[in-house]
Write an enzyme that holds these catalytic residues in place. Structure first.
Site, PDB file in Angstrom:
ATOM      1  N   CYS A  47      33.573  41.793  44.591  1.00 21.96           N
ATOM      2  CA  CYS A  47      34.463  41.694  43.426  1.00 21.96           C
ATOM      3  C   CYS A  47      34.373  42.990  42.626  1.00 21.96           C
ATOM      4  CB  CYS A  47      34.028  40.503  42.567  1.00 21.96           C
ATOM      5  SG  CYS A  47      34.883  40.380  40.992  1.00 21.96           S
ATOM      6  N   SER A  49      33.864  43.398  39.623  1.00 23.81           N
ATOM      7  CA  SER A  49      32.752  43.384  38.659  1.00 23.81           C
ATOM      8  C   SER A  49      31.445  43.858  39.288  1.00 23.81           C
ATOM      9  CB  SER A  49      32.554  41.986  38.080  1.00 23.81           C
ATOM     10  OG  SER A  49      33.727  41.599  37.427  1.00 23.81           O
ATOM     11  N   HIS A  52      31.731  47.403  38.914  1.00 27.14           N
ATOM     12  CA  HIS A  52      31.493  47.781  37.515  1.00 27.14           C
ATOM     13  C   HIS A  52      29.992  47.904  37.246  1.00 27.14           C
ATOM     14  CE1 HIS A  52      35.597  47.750  36.521  1.00 27.14           C
ATOM     15  NE2 HIS A  52      35.760  46.493  36.184  1.00 27.14           N
ATOM     16  N   HIS A  68      28.234  37.994  43.503  1.00 19.72           N
ATOM     17  CA  HIS A  68      28.343  36.751  42.722  1.00 19.72           C
ATOM     18  C   HIS A  68      29.480  35.849  43.206  1.00 19.72           C
ATOM     19  CE1 HIS A  68      31.153  39.584  40.956  1.00 19.72           C
ATOM     20  NE2 HIS A  68      31.850  38.547  40.534  1.00 19.72           N
ATOM     21  N   CYS A 175      34.462  33.241  42.460  1.00 19.31           N
ATOM     22  CA  CYS A 175      34.860  34.138  41.357  1.00 19.31           C
ATOM     23  C   CYS A 175      36.366  34.409  41.350  1.00 19.31           C
ATOM     24  CB  CYS A 175      34.103  35.463  41.355  1.00 19.31           C
ATOM     25  SG  CYS A 175      34.653  36.503  39.987  1.00 19.31           S
TER      26      CYS A 175
HETATM   27  N1  COD Z   1      48.400  49.792  34.879  1.00 19.70           N
HETATM   28  C1  COD Z   1      48.725  48.874  35.826  1.00 19.70           C
HETATM   29  N2  COD Z   1      47.912  48.524  36.847  1.00 19.70           N
HETATM   30  C2  COD Z   1      46.725  49.150  36.933  1.00 19.70           C
HETATM   31  C3  COD Z   1      46.319  50.147  36.000  1.00 19.70           C
HETATM   32  C4  COD Z   1      47.215  50.456  34.938  1.00 19.70           C
HETATM   33  N3  COD Z   1      46.930  51.361  34.007  1.00 19.70           N
HETATM   34  N4  COD Z   1      45.090  50.577  36.347  1.00 19.70           N
HETATM   35  C5  COD Z   1      44.740  49.901  37.448  1.00 19.70           C
HETATM   36  N5  COD Z   1      45.718  49.046  37.810  1.00 19.70           N
HETATM   37  C6  COD Z   1      45.732  48.114  38.931  1.00 19.70           C
HETATM   38  C7  COD Z   1      45.106  48.651  40.189  1.00 19.70           C
HETATM   39  O1  COD Z   1      46.009  49.424  40.953  1.00 19.70           O
HETATM   40  C8  COD Z   1      44.711  47.357  40.911  1.00 19.70           C
HETATM   41  O2  COD Z   1      45.722  46.899  41.774  1.00 19.70           O
HETATM   42  C9  COD Z   1      44.532  46.333  39.775  1.00 19.70           C
HETATM   43  O3  COD Z   1      44.964  46.982  38.580  1.00 19.70           O
HETATM   44  C10 COD Z   1      43.057  45.908  39.583  1.00 19.70           C
HETATM   45  O4  COD Z   1      42.633  45.251  40.702  1.00 19.70           O
HETATM   46  P1  COD Z   1      41.132  45.301  41.280  1.00 19.70           P
HETATM   47  O5  COD Z   1      41.236  44.998  42.744  1.00 19.70           O
HETATM   48  O6  COD Z   1      40.509  46.567  40.856  1.00 19.70           O
HETATM   49  O7  COD Z   1      40.367  44.181  40.504  1.00 19.70           O
HETATM   50  P2  COD Z   1      40.148  42.593  40.684  1.00 19.70           P
HETATM   51  O8  COD Z   1      41.454  41.886  40.783  1.00 19.70           O
HETATM   52  O9  COD Z   1      39.155  42.323  41.752  1.00 19.70           O
HETATM   53  O10 COD Z   1      39.436  42.248  39.283  1.00 19.70           O
HETATM   54  C11 COD Z   1      40.043  42.593  38.134  1.00 19.70           C
HETATM   55  C12 COD Z   1      39.256  42.136  36.882  1.00 19.70           C
HETATM   56  C13 COD Z   1      39.971  42.724  35.713  1.00 19.70           C
HETATM   57  C14 COD Z   1      39.280  40.639  36.776  1.00 19.70           C
HETATM   58  C15 COD Z   1      37.792  42.617  36.957  1.00 19.70           C
HETATM   59  O11 COD Z   1      37.710  43.974  37.116  1.00 19.70           O
HETATM   60  C16 COD Z   1      37.083  42.278  35.678  1.00 19.70           C
HETATM   61  O12 COD Z   1      37.149  42.946  34.674  1.00 19.70           O
HETATM   62  N6  COD Z   1      36.372  41.170  35.738  1.00 19.70           N
HETATM   63  C17 COD Z   1      35.686  40.677  34.644  1.00 19.70           C
HETATM   64  C18 COD Z   1      36.190  39.317  34.323  1.00 19.70           C
HETATM   65  C19 COD Z   1      35.211  38.275  34.690  1.00 19.70           C
HETATM   66  O13 COD Z   1      35.534  37.113  34.654  1.00 19.70           O
HETATM   67  N7  COD Z   1      34.020  38.700  35.075  1.00 19.70           N
HETATM   68  C20 COD Z   1      33.003  37.864  35.543  1.00 19.70           C
HETATM   69  C21 COD Z   1      32.723  38.063  36.996  1.00 19.70           C
HETATM   70  S1  COD Z   1      33.997  38.861  37.818  1.00 19.70           S
HETATM   71 ZN    ZN Z   2      33.792  38.552  40.045  1.00 22.97          ZN
END
Ligand code: COD
Ligand code: ZN
Ligand code: ZN
Length: 375
Positions: A47, A49, A52, A68, A175
């Site tokens: 994931c 996170s 991160h 996780h 998750c």
């Molecule tokens: N504008 C538009 N799209 C964007 C931009 C932008 N400026 N920057 C990035 N993106 C796009 C990327 O191209 C990508 O497609 C997407 O945003 C992000 O996707 P991923 O694959 O990086 O992330 P995910 O879907 O796996 O996870 C995203 C979260 C935001 C949920 C994750 O990063 C997060 O913050 N998780 C914390 C929330 C939570 O519940 N945490 C507990 C355990 S995860």
């Molecule tokens: Zn997660």
């Protein structure tokens, strides 16, 4: 020969320094203490996170075993454990459900006070670790640490699931899927016929789209700066896809124009402050609801004009899609088994656990949605 009650030596991916690859090391996993459960991992997703934590935008104590979003089989249980037994298929819960705290007793909330997300200690509930490497302790990660052949979790942080469930798929219910899907159906409570906008089309954003569709939304506007994400977004239910880079004006103005002043429900699923504001402004000022799903880099905060809310908007957020984890995860697995949703669109890569660094490279390059590591 039974391993119950004994220390298990196994392989785990250990993060010793920020921004460095994981090293696969032999670790010792102590037997579960009272009210703890030792799990043999079968599959874990990667994931954002977890990444991160690698980059330091989520601060966790090192060295650590991350991971996780997983599923496995109970190997042994500590004294007093009643809700799972050896051989059960289970999903670890990074947001636990103690059932006793004020939040667990609240009908709507899910952010159990025993969670290790806010100010991570990297330990189990009793304040100690079950992992050592050459005698030195290794930290847990949000009570789960699934990048290991075996892990120990608190009983309040594990859910028993259907014995027929395919673990290499339902691990995503631990998750990404639940976080996104719940944000639509449980946090926003998307209504039939409504218009939604979803910012960010990673695994979590796609799951938000699935939730919006399941709730009966008639228009789902998907937003991402990577147009390669659009075909999959359409496959899971987006009705239109837009790239902010294709417009001169701010994306919120574009969305307001095409949605009669703003959408009913908007979701930020990226974890950036600028897109949180864009998402907020994309929902209608008098009747819209905007949900924050992404977590911004450590200690960043926003300044907003209160008028944006006084006009009637609702702004909310939740961890794990607002689901009470121990109650909801088995039900979500049942819904998956009843074919109420598919997890296949989210799974782009499957790799053996040892190739974990390759899996992270795929995530960072934007090429994968979810990589599943199998043990
Ligand atoms: N504008 C538009 N799209 C964007 C931009 C932008 N400026 N920057 C990035 N993106 C796009 C990327 O191209 C990508 O497609 C997407 O945003 C992000 O996707 P991923 O694959 O990086 O992330 P995910 O879907 O796996 O996870 C995203 C979260 C935001 C949920 C994750 O990063 C997060 O913050 N998780 C914390 C929330 C939570 O519940 N945490 C507990 C355990 S995860
Ligand atoms: Zn997660
Ligand atoms: Zn609780």
């Amino acid at each position: 020969m039974s391993t119950a009650g004994k220390v298990i030596k196994c392989k785990a991916a250990v993060l010793r320094q920020l921004n460095k690859p994981f090293s696969i090391e032999e670790v010792e996993v102590a037997p579960p203490k009272a009210h703890e459960v030792r799990i043999k991992m079968v599959a874990t997703g990667i994931c954002r996170s977890d990444d991160h934590a690698v980059t330091g935008s989520i601060v966790v104590p090192l060295p650590v075993i991350l991971g996780h979003e997983a599923a496995g089989i109970v190997e042994s249980i500590g004294e007093g454990v009643t809700t799972v037994k050896p051989g059960d298929k289970v999903i670890p819960l990074f947001t636990p459900q103690c059932g006793k705290c004020r939040i667990c007793k609240h009908p709507e909330s899910n952010f159990c006070l025993t969670n290790d997300l806010g100010k991570p200690q990297g330990m189990l509930l009793d304040g100690t670790s079950r992992f050592t490497c050459k005698g030195k302790p290794i930290h847990h990660f949000i009570g789960t640490s699934t990048f290991s052949q075996y892990t120990v979790v608190d009983e309040i942080a594990v859910a028993k699931i259907d014995a027929a469930a395919p673990l290499e798929k339902v691990c995503l219910i631990g998750c990404g899927f639940s976080t996104g899907y719940g944000s639509a159906v449980k946090v926003a409570k998307v209504t039939p016929g409504s218009t939604c906008a979803v910012f960010g089309l990673g695994g979590v954003g796609l799951s938000v789209i699935m939730g919006c569709k399941a709730a009966g939304a008639s228009r789902i506007i998907a937003v991402d700066i990577n147009k390669d994400k659009f075909p999959k977004a359409k496959e899971v239910g987006a009705t239109e896809c837009i790239n902010p880079q294709d417009y001169k004006k701010p994306i919120q103005e574009v969305i307001q124009e095409i949605s009669d002043g703003g959408v009913d429900f908007s979701f930020e699923v990226i974890g950036r402050l600028d897109t949180m504001v864009a998402s907020l402004l994309s929902c209608h000022g008098a009747c819209g609801t905007s949900v924050i799903v992404g977590v911004p880099p450590d200690s960043q905060s926003l300044t907003v004009n209160p008028m944006l809310l006084l006009s009637g908007r609702t702004w909310k957020g939740a961890i794990f899609g607002g689901f009470k984890s121990k109650d909801s995860v088995p039900k979500l697995v049942d819904d998956f088994m009843a074919k109420k949703f598919s997890l296949d669109p989210l799974i782009t890569n499957v790799l053996p656990f040892e190739k974990i660094n390759e899996g992270f490279d795929l995530l960072r390059s934007g090429k994968s949605i979810r990589t599943i590591l199998t043990f």
